[in-house]
Design a protein around this motif. Sequence first.
Motif, mmCIF file in Angstrom:
data_model
loop_
_atom_site.group_PDB
_atom_site.id
_atom_site.type_symbol
_atom_site.label_atom_id
_atom_site.label_comp_id
_atom_site.label_asym_id
_atom_site.label_seq_id
_atom_site.Cartn_x
_atom_site.Cartn_y
_atom_site.Cartn_z
ATOM 1 N N GLN A 1 63.936 50.227 67.268
ATOM 2 C CA GLN A 1 63.334 48.938 67.616
ATOM 3 C C GLN A 1 61.931 49.139 68.189
ATOM 4 O O GLN A 1 61.011 48.384 67.871
ATOM 5 C CB GLN A 1 64.207 48.195 68.621
ATOM 6 C CG GLN A 1 65.504 47.679 68.024
ATOM 7 C CD GLN A 1 66.444 47.131 69.090
ATOM 8 O OE1 GLN A 1 66.003 46.626 70.122
ATOM 9 N NE2 GLN A 1 67.739 47.238 68.853
ATOM 10 N N ALA A 2 61.760 50.161 69.034
ATOM 11 C CA ALA A 2 60.443 50.428 69.628
ATOM 12 C C ALA A 2 59.431 50.772 68.536
ATOM 13 O O ALA A 2 58.277 50.344 68.585
ATOM 14 C CB ALA A 2 60.544 51.561 70.645
ATOM 15 N N LYS A 3 59.871 51.519 67.538
ATOM 16 C CA LYS A 3 58.953 51.939 66.478
ATOM 17 C C LYS A 3 58.571 50.783 65.552
ATOM 18 O O LYS A 3 57.595 50.873 64.817
ATOM 19 C CB LYS A 3 59.555 53.108 65.678
ATOM 20 C CG LYS A 3 59.660 54.394 66.496
ATOM 21 C CD LYS A 3 58.302 54.790 67.053
ATOM 22 C CE LYS A 3 58.369 55.791 68.157
ATOM 23 N NZ LYS A 3 57.066 56.083 68.757
ATOM 24 N N GLN A 4 59.351 49.680 65.596
ATOM 25 C CA GLN A 4 59.021 48.495 64.801
ATOM 26 C C GLN A 4 58.235 47.465 65.610
ATOM 27 O O GLN A 4 57.804 46.453 65.076
ATOM 28 C CB GLN A 4 60.314 47.862 64.266
ATOM 29 C CG GLN A 4 61.021 48.747 63.259
ATOM 30 C CD GLN A 4 62.430 48.270 62.951
ATOM 31 O OE1 GLN A 4 62.867 47.242 63.421
ATOM 32 N NE2 GLN A 4 63.144 49.052 62.154
ATOM 33 N N ASP A 5 58.038 47.732 66.909
ATOM 34 C CA ASP A 5 57.356 46.811 67.813
ATOM 35 C C ASP A 5 55.885 47.214 67.900
ATOM 36 O O ASP A 5 55.564 48.327 68.293
ATOM 37 C CB ASP A 5 58.032 46.895 69.185
ATOM 38 C CG ASP A 5 57.486 45.884 70.171
ATOM 39 O OD1 ASP A 5 56.260 45.867 70.394
ATOM 40 O OD2 ASP A 5 58.293 45.127 70.741
ATOM 41 N N LEU A 6 54.984 46.307 67.536
ATOM 42 C CA LEU A 6 53.554 46.631 67.505
ATOM 43 C C LEU A 6 53.037 47.117 68.854
ATOM 44 O O LEU A 6 52.164 47.970 68.922
ATOM 45 C CB LEU A 6 52.743 45.427 67.028
ATOM 46 C CG LEU A 6 52.957 45.033 65.566
ATOM 47 C CD1 LEU A 6 52.166 43.782 65.227
ATOM 48 C CD2 LEU A 6 52.597 46.179 64.631
#
Length: 122
Positions: free
Chosen positions: A67-72
Amino acid sequence: MAKRILVVEDNDLNRKLFCDVLKANGFEVEPEADGEQALDTARRVDPDLIIMDIQLPNISGVDLIEQAKQDLQLQAIPVLAVTAYAGKGDEERIRDAGAAGYLAKPVSIVPFMNAVKDLLPG
């Protein structure tokens, strides 16, 4: 300015140990016991590094890393995954989720600090 590190760890003793070691090495530390709050805390404190326990109640650290890696706002922050359940294929799965580093518990101080320093931007 000191680098800020978010420590996501539900075990009180491990969280305190990680935080104490990091503070002793000159880092600012933001402890977070609740995995479900981890990404909100990360957005609020804007850490230079996230140390992520993989076995958290209610949510997997692997899911949080993904999720963090998909969050700008969060995707550029390196994640050091720490887990007590280091089985075959776990490191690859965790790194595939986006973790920049991986340590198996129990964690020794010197390898822990080396991993932290390796992942922090100059």
